[in-house]
Design an enzyme around this catalytic site. Structure first.
Site, mmCIF file in Angstrom:
data_model
loop_
_atom_site.group_PDB
_atom_site.id
_atom_site.type_symbol
_atom_site.label_atom_id
_atom_site.label_comp_id
_atom_site.label_asym_id
_atom_site.label_seq_id
_atom_site.Cartn_x
_atom_site.Cartn_y
_atom_site.Cartn_z
ATOM 1 N N CYS A 198 0.812 -1.232 0.000
ATOM 2 C CA CYS A 198 0.000 0.000 0.000
ATOM 3 C C CYS A 198 0.842 1.277 0.000
ATOM 4 O O CYS A 198 0.317 2.365 -0.210
ATOM 5 C CB CYS A 198 -0.941 0.002 1.203
ATOM 6 S SG CYS A 198 -2.107 -1.361 1.159
ATOM 7 N N HIS B 216 -2.971 7.610 2.190
ATOM 8 C CA HIS B 216 -3.413 6.295 1.719
ATOM 9 C C HIS B 216 -4.753 5.997 2.388
ATOM 10 O O HIS B 216 -4.927 6.231 3.582
ATOM 11 C CB HIS B 216 -2.370 5.249 2.090
ATOM 12 C CG HIS B 216 -2.856 3.852 1.911
ATOM 13 N ND1 HIS B 216 -3.454 3.420 0.753
ATOM 14 C CD2 HIS B 216 -2.850 2.777 2.760
ATOM 15 C CE1 HIS B 216 -3.803 2.152 0.887
ATOM 16 N NE2 HIS B 216 -3.446 1.743 2.095
ATOM 17 N N ASN C 38 -9.927 0.239 0.340
ATOM 18 C CA ASN C 38 -8.472 0.303 0.235
ATOM 19 C C ASN C 38 -8.061 -0.224 -1.146
ATOM 20 O O ASN C 38 -8.208 -1.417 -1.417
ATOM 21 C CB ASN C 38 -7.860 -0.544 1.356
ATOM 22 C CG ASN C 38 -6.345 -0.506 1.366
ATOM 23 O OD1 ASN C 38 -5.725 -0.017 0.422
ATOM 24 N ND2 ASN C 38 -5.749 -1.029 2.424
HETATM 25 N N1 COA Z 1 -17.852 -8.104 10.179
HETATM 26 C C1 COA Z 1 -18.241 -8.339 11.439
HETATM 27 N N2 COA Z 1 -17.389 -8.730 12.403
HETATM 28 C C2 COA Z 1 -16.099 -8.878 12.070
HETATM 29 C C3 COA Z 1 -15.620 -8.649 10.759
HETATM 30 C C4 COA Z 1 -16.565 -8.251 9.801
HETATM 31 N N3 COA Z 1 -16.218 -7.984 8.528
HETATM 32 N N4 COA Z 1 -14.296 -8.870 10.733
HETATM 33 C C5 COA Z 1 -13.924 -9.229 11.975
HETATM 34 N N5 COA Z 1 -15.019 -9.240 12.783
HETATM 35 C C6 COA Z 1 -15.108 -9.576 14.207
HETATM 36 C C7 COA Z 1 -13.975 -10.451 14.687
HETATM 37 O O1 COA Z 1 -14.234 -11.804 14.389
HETATM 38 C C8 COA Z 1 -13.960 -10.148 16.157
HETATM 39 O O2 COA Z 1 -14.974 -10.895 16.758
HETATM 40 P P1 COA Z 1 -14.762 -11.538 18.229
HETATM 41 O O3 COA Z 1 -14.533 -10.376 19.142
HETATM 42 O O4 COA Z 1 -16.046 -12.260 18.460
HETATM 43 O O5 COA Z 1 -13.562 -12.415 18.111
HETATM 44 C C9 COA Z 1 -14.353 -8.681 16.231
HETATM 45 O O6 COA Z 1 -14.982 -8.383 14.977
HETATM 46 C C10 COA Z 1 -13.179 -7.747 16.458
HETATM 47 O O7 COA Z 1 -12.161 -8.074 15.536
HETATM 48 P P2 COA Z 1 -10.891 -7.185 15.392
HETATM 49 O O8 COA Z 1 -10.023 -7.765 14.298
HETATM 50 O O9 COA Z 1 -10.248 -6.954 16.721
HETATM 51 O O10 COA Z 1 -11.555 -5.825 14.902
HETATM 52 P P3 COA Z 1 -10.912 -4.426 14.711
HETATM 53 O O11 COA Z 1 -11.614 -3.425 15.512
HETATM 54 O O12 COA Z 1 -9.415 -4.464 14.815
HETATM 55 O O13 COA Z 1 -11.271 -4.110 13.204
HETATM 56 C C11 COA Z 1 -10.141 -4.054 11.090
HETATM 57 C C12 COA Z 1 -10.763 -4.925 12.164
HETATM 58 C C13 COA Z 1 -9.539 -4.964 10.035
HETATM 59 C C14 COA Z 1 -11.201 -3.175 10.511
HETATM 60 C C15 COA Z 1 -9.031 -3.176 11.748
HETATM 61 O O14 COA Z 1 -8.191 -3.965 12.536
HETATM 62 C C16 COA Z 1 -8.213 -2.469 10.731
HETATM 63 O O15 COA Z 1 -8.702 -1.646 9.999
HETATM 64 N N6 COA Z 1 -6.890 -2.737 10.728
HETATM 65 C C17 COA Z 1 -5.985 -2.094 9.822
HETATM 66 C C18 COA Z 1 -6.206 -2.649 8.506
HETATM 67 C C19 COA Z 1 -5.493 -1.933 7.459
HETATM 68 O O16 COA Z 1 -5.785 -0.819 7.201
HETATM 69 N N7 COA Z 1 -4.562 -2.624 6.856
HETATM 70 C C20 COA Z 1 -3.949 -2.191 5.693
HETATM 71 C C21 COA Z 1 -2.833 -1.284 5.996
HETATM 72 S S1 COA Z 1 -2.423 -0.691 4.460
#
Ligand code: COA
Length: 333
Positions: A120, A252, A282
């Protein structure tokens, strides 16, 4: 900052994008994975993303953005002497490069063309590479393309990642000029975190097994916020620029919460921040040029505008850049 009377520097002479027509909305995801529009919007800011057609390749998307970028630079394809593409979803893994495919699509069959792999952060890396190529005198007009068919490497049963990414392409031309200078670029990486965000293929997998992106989103999120905040402040300090001098922040577009964290750290108003993540998700290496093109087409890039870019991605890679817009070439886009 004043772009007048400068000796020629690497300049971004044009910006353009190509956005696939098909929309995949959060509501669409509700039909086939256990998720909700409310969850996706709250955690990411994303409402919908674009998906390329099955028969539309990454290089097709990149070529469409490239043609427009060359026209907007008031050049023809034969004026381009190098093509560099940043992508994590190439037409082919290892070879031929997507840059070679785009070159052939443009009718350029005797030209330097190569891909870079910086996930990215790809567009920031493209700025650094193209700046070096033109300022060293090695090349005259470098076409840079950030292009992604992320849908081709997505596991649409993995709700933790498939809701984040979309397809699209952005392109620009970098040449020596006294207008629109790329003032400074910083890029970096730390491979120790490679396993947190990767396309993983088991050593026992058959070669034809598809690659699918995997991410430990929570861990990536925290490191991305800290790294980006430190990186942009370092770049501004190095160039003796106060954050209130920034006219436009084009980050980004990974996650609205990451963007907001950096925006707040720099105390930038919403008017100074370009946000497209809600419409496109993204799009990895394509996200900054797609967002910059949108700002350009909406008339948000003004004469003399000081622009700050930042990006973070798999590798980990990250970087930031300062550009100034508004010279005569730019207003002719
Ligand atoms: N819909 C509903 N629930 C979801 C889900 C979805 N699409 N994806 C994950 N969950 C659930 C998980 O299973 C977890 O459930 P649990 O508590 O029962 O185990 C819960 O949501 C929390 O998961 P978590 O991964 O801790 O959520 P989060 O708040 O970190 O959000 C992202 C997830 C991916 C949105 C977030 O971590 C993020 O944006 N990270 C950075 C990603 C990014 O930008 N990467 C690229 C860099 S270029």
């Amino acid at each position: 900052m004043n772009s007048k009377n400068l000796t020629p520097k690497a300049s971004l002479k044009s910006i353009a994008s190509y956005i696939p027509e098909k929309i995949l909305s959060n509501k669409d995801f509700e039909q086939f994975i256990d998720t909700s529009d409310e969850w996706i919007v709250r955690r990411t800011g994303i409402k919908e993303r674009r998906i390329a057609k099955d028969d539309e390749t990454n290089s097709d998307l990149g070529t469409k953005a490239a043609i427009k970028a060359i026209q907007r630079a008031h050049l023809t394809p034969k004026d381009i002497d190098a093509i560099v593409v940043a992508t994590l979803s190439p037409d082919y893994f290892t070879m031929p490069s997507t840059a070679c495919k785009i070159a052939a699509n443009l009718g350029l069959t005797n030209i330097t063309a190569f891909d870079i792999s910086a996930a990215c952060s790809g567009f920031i890396y493209l700025l650094e590479v193209s700046k070096a190529l033109v300022e060293s005198g090695a090349k005259k007009n470098v076409l840079i393309v950030g292009s992604e068919k992320a849908s081709s490497i997505m596991d649409y049963t993995d709700r933790s990642i498939c809701i984040l990414f979309g397809d699209g392409a952005g392109a620009g031309v970098v040449s020596l000029d006294t207008q629109n200078p790329i003032i400074d670029v910083h890029t970096a990486s730390n491979g120790e975190f490679g396993e947190l965000l990767m396309t993983k293929r088991s050593p026992k997998a058959k070669l034809c097994e598809p690659l699918a992106m995997k991410m430990k989103g929570n861990e990536v999120f925290k490191i991305a916020v800290n790294t980006l905040c430190n990186d942009v402040i370092e770049l501004l300090n190095k160039n003796n620029i106060d954050s209130n001098q920034i006219d436009l922040f084009i980050p980004h577009q990974a996650n609205l919460r990451i963007i907001k964290a950096v925006q707040e750290k720099l105390q930038l108003s919403d008017e100074k921040c370009v946000i497209t993540v809600e419409k496109f998700g993204n799009t990895s290496a394509a996200s900054i040029p797609m967002a910059m093109n949108e700002a350009y087409e909406e008339g948000r890039l003004k004469k003399g505008s000081l622009i700050l870019l930042d990006a973070f991605g798999g590798g980990f890679t990250w970087g930031s850049a300062l550009l100034q817009f508004g010279g005569e070439n730019f207003t002719r886009f």
